[in-house]
Design an enzyme around this catalytic site. Sequence first.
Site, PDB file in Angstrom:
ATOM      1  N   GLY A  23      -8.669   2.620  -5.718  1.00 53.94           N
ATOM      2  CA  GLY A  23      -9.742   3.381  -6.362  1.00 53.94           C
ATOM      3  C   GLY A  23     -10.786   3.840  -5.347  1.00 53.94           C
ATOM      4  O   GLY A  23     -11.300   4.960  -5.421  1.00 53.94           O
ATOM      5  N   THR A  24     -11.107   2.980  -4.401  1.00 54.15           N
ATOM      6  CA  THR A  24     -12.140   3.328  -3.421  1.00 54.15           C
ATOM      7  C   THR A  24     -11.713   4.566  -2.627  1.00 54.15           C
ATOM      8  O   THR A  24     -12.503   5.508  -2.449  1.00 54.15           O
ATOM      9  CB  THR A  24     -12.391   2.140  -2.467  1.00 54.15           C
ATOM     10  OG1 THR A  24     -12.860   1.039  -3.249  1.00 54.15           O
ATOM     11  CG2 THR A  24     -13.409   2.479  -1.398  1.00 54.15           C
ATOM     12  N   ASN A  33     -18.208  -0.176 -14.783  1.00 56.64           N
ATOM     13  CA  ASN A  33     -17.536  -1.430 -14.474  1.00 56.64           C
ATOM     14  C   ASN A  33     -18.381  -2.662 -14.758  1.00 56.64           C
ATOM     15  O   ASN A  33     -17.850  -3.748 -14.898  1.00 56.64           O
ATOM     16  CB  ASN A  33     -17.096  -1.440 -12.996  1.00 56.64           C
ATOM     17  CG  ASN A  33     -18.199  -1.007 -12.068  1.00 56.64           C
ATOM     18  OD1 ASN A  33     -18.777   0.062 -12.225  1.00 56.64           O
ATOM     19  ND2 ASN A  33     -18.515  -1.834 -11.094  1.00 56.64           N
ATOM     20  N   GLN A  46     -12.008   1.995 -14.459  1.00 57.14           N
ATOM     21  CA  GLN A  46     -12.127   1.009 -15.547  1.00 57.14           C
ATOM     22  C   GLN A  46     -11.624   1.573 -16.874  1.00 57.14           C
ATOM     23  O   GLN A  46     -11.222   0.820 -17.762  1.00 57.14           O
ATOM     24  CB  GLN A  46     -13.579   0.538 -15.708  1.00 57.14           C
ATOM     25  CG  GLN A  46     -14.109  -0.245 -14.521  1.00 57.14           C
ATOM     26  CD  GLN A  46     -13.430  -1.611 -14.349  1.00 57.14           C
ATOM     27  OE1 GLN A  46     -12.805  -2.156 -15.266  1.00 57.14           O
ATOM     28  NE2 GLN A  46     -13.544  -2.175 -13.163  1.00 57.14           N
ATOM     29  N   SER A  93      -7.108   3.186 -10.152  1.00 54.60           N
ATOM     30  CA  SER A  93      -6.719   2.099  -9.244  1.00 54.60           C
ATOM     31  C   SER A  93      -5.636   1.255  -9.902  1.00 54.60           C
ATOM     32  O   SER A  93      -5.745   0.932 -11.094  1.00 54.60           O
ATOM     33  CB  SER A  93      -7.953   1.237  -8.967  1.00 54.60           C
ATOM     34  OG  SER A  93      -7.579   0.051  -8.324  1.00 54.60           O
ATOM     35  N   HIS A 101      -4.696  -1.995  -9.370  1.00 57.81           N
ATOM     36  CA  HIS A 101      -4.810  -3.438  -9.624  1.00 57.81           C
ATOM     37  C   HIS A 101      -5.653  -3.783 -10.850  1.00 57.81           C
ATOM     38  O   HIS A 101      -5.748  -4.942 -11.226  1.00 57.81           O
ATOM     39  CB  HIS A 101      -5.293  -4.173  -8.362  1.00 57.81           C
ATOM     40  CG  HIS A 101      -6.735  -3.991  -8.018  1.00 57.81           C
ATOM     41  ND1 HIS A 101      -7.686  -4.945  -8.254  1.00 57.81           N
ATOM     42  CD2 HIS A 101      -7.399  -2.958  -7.424  1.00 57.81           C
ATOM     43  CE1 HIS A 101      -8.865  -4.533  -7.818  1.00 57.81           C
ATOM     44  NE2 HIS A 101      -8.717  -3.329  -7.308  1.00 57.81           N
ATOM     45  N   THR A 108       2.394   7.056   6.093  1.00 58.67           N
ATOM     46  CA  THR A 108       3.619   6.756   5.351  1.00 58.67           C
ATOM     47  C   THR A 108       3.256   6.227   3.966  1.00 58.67           C
ATOM     48  O   THR A 108       2.421   5.330   3.835  1.00 58.67           O
ATOM     49  CB  THR A 108       4.466   5.719   6.128  1.00 58.67           C
ATOM     50  OG1 THR A 108       4.728   6.268   7.414  1.00 58.67           O
ATOM     51  CG2 THR A 108       5.772   5.427   5.412  1.00 58.67           C
ATOM     52  N   CYS A 110     -17.606  -6.362  -6.335  1.00 51.94           N
ATOM     53  CA  CYS A 110     -18.111  -6.052  -4.994  1.00 51.94           C
ATOM     54  C   CYS A 110     -19.411  -6.786  -4.702  1.00 51.94           C
ATOM     55  O   CYS A 110     -19.732  -7.057  -3.557  1.00 51.94           O
ATOM     56  CB  CYS A 110     -18.386  -4.562  -4.846  1.00 51.94           C
ATOM     57  SG  CYS A 110     -17.028  -3.574  -5.342  1.00 51.94           S
TER      58      CYS A 110
END
Length: 387
Positions: free
Chosen positions: A69-70, A153, A181, A201, A203, A239, A329
């Site tokens: 996501g970042t 979030n 989110q 994202s 995860h 890659t 974070c």
Amino acid sequence: MIFLDAAATTPVRREVLEAMWPYLSGEFGNPSSHHTLGEAAASALADARAAVATALGCRSGELTFTSGGTEADNLAVKGIALARQAADPALNRVVISAVEHPAVEESARYLERFHGFSVDVVRVDSTGLVAPAALAAVLRPETALVSIMYANNEVGTIQPVAELAGLARARGIPFHTDAVQAAGWLPLDVKALGVDALSISGHKLGAPKGCGVLFVRGRTRIEPLMHGGGQERGRRSGTENVAGAVGLATALALALAQAAQPQTADRVTVLRDGFIRDVLAAVPGAVLTGHPARRLPSVASFCFPGTSGESVLLELERQAVVCSSGSACAAGSDAPSPVLTAMGFEPEVAQTAVRFSFDSTVTGTDLAAAAEAVRTAVGSVRTLGRS
Ligand code: PLP
């Protein structure tokens, strides 16, 4: 352990791991290689891209796989703003909301520090909502990009993205939304949302950490941040993480299939509301943060005045309830959350925040036990004066 921190991350789903496994083992090729192994990897990547495109209602060529996501947020904010500024140097302002994730906020600040942009921050109300009129008031002819998140979030507030995007679009300004989110809970059809760019994202959805995707509409120009071999149509060299892309596509399809069943979101919403009621009844002075109704089914967030969020977390963990004090974070920091201060909370109150977030497997029994643990934890922190 009762894990109520799904907004921080989720375990990899078995179906996701099974879909990924061939590309971590026998089919390990590099998708740029011109031999059978490489072609198998390229074809898996193309299938993953097509599956994500179906989930978002876009074309495969509009998607760029990223490391999460970042990176998707960085690429959207910096990449679109820089491409627009290169085409017209007068386009030197970006608009963000006051409650963005640092991936968006810091990208905007980078543009300000190094590329001569000004950042216009749209305020939110006490529930964390951006009013369309507040956005309209900061849009200017020099605005290169607007970036406003879909769902927050820390407090779960859902922004009126379609309406906000419409305001930008009417002025010819690209609109990016961070849907990290929202994914898995809210509709992601990029046409219905009217957005020009959208970040996801893996995860947060049951895929592994380190995979994400950015949608960028059709002809929107974007300057790459990673330079090299020209993978991802030149937008993101390096890659490709084939297994990660396959995992993300599988997790997204599973999450959307689940979210499409009204009983899933409805069931979680009912459980969330019950948990909120129980906590507010059990803990004197507890304050629900975020919008009372326009909020993710998966997030219940509170302030517990007279404590510190971090002390409450420690007490909760002693009782086997795992959650967080705001965003992952900021974990470990006793600093007040900028999201809550932007919503008008005093710093001493903002610093008492605790966020509970769950996935679709959450049960009423777990939440009843968690509410009781919150009562004891806050009580003991207050008694011990550990604030
Ligand atoms: N945006 C939001 C709203 C998030 O909640 C997060 C992660 O917590 C991110 C971006 C960053 O995503 P990632 O952890 O994949 O870099």
